[in-house]
Design an enzyme around this catalytic site. Structure first.
Site, short mmCIF file in Angstrom:
data_model
loop_
_atom_site.label_atom_id
_atom_site.label_comp_id
_atom_site.label_asym_id
_atom_site.label_seq_id
_atom_site.Cartn_x
_atom_site.Cartn_y
_atom_site.Cartn_z
N THR A 1 3.18 3.45 18.62
CA THR A 1 2.68 4.83 18.67
C THR A 1 2.13 5.27 17.32
O THR A 1 2.59 4.85 16.27
CB THR A 1 3.79 5.81 19.10
OG1 THR A 1 4.91 5.67 18.22
CG2 THR A 1 4.22 5.54 20.53
N LYS B 1 -15.24 -1.65 19.89
CA LYS B 1 -15.01 -2.71 20.88
C LYS B 1 -15.40 -2.24 22.28
O LYS B 1 -16.02 -2.99 23.05
CB LYS B 1 -13.55 -3.13 20.86
CG LYS B 1 -13.14 -3.90 19.61
CD LYS B 1 -11.65 -4.26 19.64
CE LYS B 1 -11.24 -5.02 18.40
NZ LYS B 1 -9.81 -5.39 18.42
N TYR C 1 0.84 -1.21 0.00
CA TYR C 1 0.00 0.00 0.00
C TYR C 1 0.87 1.25 0.00
O TYR C 1 0.63 2.20 -0.75
CB TYR C 1 -0.90 -0.02 1.23
CG TYR C 1 -1.73 1.22 1.44
CD1 TYR C 1 -2.88 1.45 0.70
CD2 TYR C 1 -1.38 2.16 2.41
CE1 TYR C 1 -3.65 2.58 0.90
CE2 TYR C 1 -2.14 3.30 2.62
CZ TYR C 1 -3.27 3.51 1.86
OH TYR C 1 -4.04 4.63 2.06
N GLU D 1 -11.82 -1.09 9.00
CA GLU D 1 -11.79 0.06 9.91
C GLU D 1 -10.39 0.27 10.48
O GLU D 1 -9.60 -0.66 10.61
CB GLU D 1 -12.80 -0.12 11.04
CG GLU D 1 -12.52 -1.26 11.99
CD GLU D 1 -13.04 -2.60 11.53
OE1 GLU D 1 -13.13 -3.52 12.38
OE2 GLU D 1 -13.32 -2.76 10.33
N LYS D 2 -10.10 1.51 10.85
CA LYS D 2 -8.81 1.85 11.45
C LYS D 2 -8.93 1.84 12.98
O LYS D 2 -10.00 1.69 13.54
CB LYS D 2 -8.33 3.20 10.93
CG LYS D 2 -8.03 3.15 9.44
CD LYS D 2 -7.35 4.42 8.95
CE LYS D 2 -6.98 4.29 7.48
NZ LYS D 2 -6.26 5.49 7.00
N ALA D 3 -7.77 2.01 13.64
CA ALA D 3 -7.69 1.79 15.08
C ALA D 3 -8.71 2.60 15.90
O ALA D 3 -9.36 2.03 16.78
CB ALA D 3 -6.27 2.06 15.57
#
Length: 326
Positions: A219, A200, A149, A191-193
């Site tokens: 980080t 969640k 990517y 989805e991203k973090a």
């Protein structure tokens, strides 16, 4: 009336960008392979079509738009980008989109086009120390992205800059750093973090347990979508070509990100660290260049954007639960 074309208008950032351009008084055409999943488009004209098709590209670029924004790409979070399973699709699909959009824009003598690159194009060797990552724009070479990517993004940056030099099209290039906010993908694997952790924690009971990939000490910085759009528009209408970082420089560990979301949710949950795709150990936006060139840099604290995002995702979960009961 000024006109704009937004490629990827059915996506998260593209949808917010359409709203901003309409507020600025533009007539806007959006194009994407799908309609926006979470909000009705505000575009004056929205074309559902595949930008991998050069014929479709020439059809949607049917005039000399004042501004073209190219955000369309095959992308997602770590679970999509770093497993290796989607590498061929990512490179093939995004590469075709950029080649086609640039060709169509040049045929219409477009005055200016924006390309959204990514911080994933930065060398992995400069992001091994989670406390001291180097994402200064000048650090891009020698190139060594951590994923295909990232390699595709780096190639496409060079593609746009080459067209600028050789075909006379005025380009603007930005490197996005983990954009988040409401009306974005929050489940399903792409989805991203921030969205994943909001989901969640929203679904967990107080005192429960959620899984996190890795040890949680990696980080990142996360940039709220409205400020991202502001940076994009400022860059587009400036005299600076880029590439330039558009992101927050408020760096946190993934564990700290989870703790911030817990505080917003009013919950305490245990973090269960498990193996999973991680990417680099550290990444943070270096905002010195954007401050110098645009006299602007992002300023909204992470906690403010997380509060808005968490509430939006919690509402999606509640709505889905009610729909299942029915």
């Amino acid at each position: 009336m000024r006109t704009a074309l937004v490629c990827g208008a059915g996506g998260f950032i593209g949808g917010h960008l359409v709203k901003r351009l309409k507020a600025d008084g533009f007539w806007v055409r959006g194009v994407d392979i799908k309609a926006h999943e979470f909000a009705a488009t505000e575009a004056d004209d929205f074309v559902v079509g595949d930008l991998r098709d050069p014929v479709l590209c020439r059809e949607v670029v049917d005039r000399r738009f004042d501004e073209i924004y190219q955000l369309a790409a095959d992308m997602g979070g770590a679970g999509f980008v770093f497993t290796g399973e989607n590498d061929a699709d990512i490179m093939h699909n995004s590469g075709l989109i950029n080649l086609n959009v640039l060709d169509a824009a040049c045929r219409r003598l477009a005055p200016r086009i924006f390309y959204s690159s990514s911080a994933c194009m930065y060398p992995a060797y400069n992001q091994m120390d989670p406390d001291n990552p180097n994402c200064e724009e000048s650090s891009a070479y020698p190139a060594a992205p951590d994923s295909e990517y990232g390699w595709e993004k780096l190639f496409s940056e060079r593609l746009y800059l080459a067209f600028s030099r050789c075909r006379g099209i005025d380009v603007r290039v930005a490197r996005f750093h983990n954009i988040f906010g409401p009306e974005g993908t929050w489940t399903g694997g792409r989805e991203k973090a921030p969205a994943a952790l909001c989901r969640k924690i929203a679904e967990a009971k107080d005192g429960g347990v959620i899984d996190i990939w890795g040890d949680g000490t990696q980080t990142r910085s996360f940039h709220y979508v409205s400020e991202c759009v502001e940076g994009v528009v400022r860059l587009m209408r400036s005299n600076f070509q880029g590439p330039v970082n558009i992101g927050s420089d408020e760096m946190v560990t993934i564990n700290q990100l989870a703790e911030m979301i817990m505080a917003i949710a009013g919950k305490s949950v245990k973090l269960n660290h498990i193996p999973g795709p991680l990417g680099v150990r550290g990444r943070n936006s270096d905002n010195r260049l954007i401050a110098e060139k645009l006299d602007w840099k992002p300023s909204q604290p992470l906690s403010a954007g997380l509060a808005t995002t968490y509430e939006w995702i919690a509402r999606q979960i509640r709505s889905n639960s009610k729909a299942k009961v029915r």
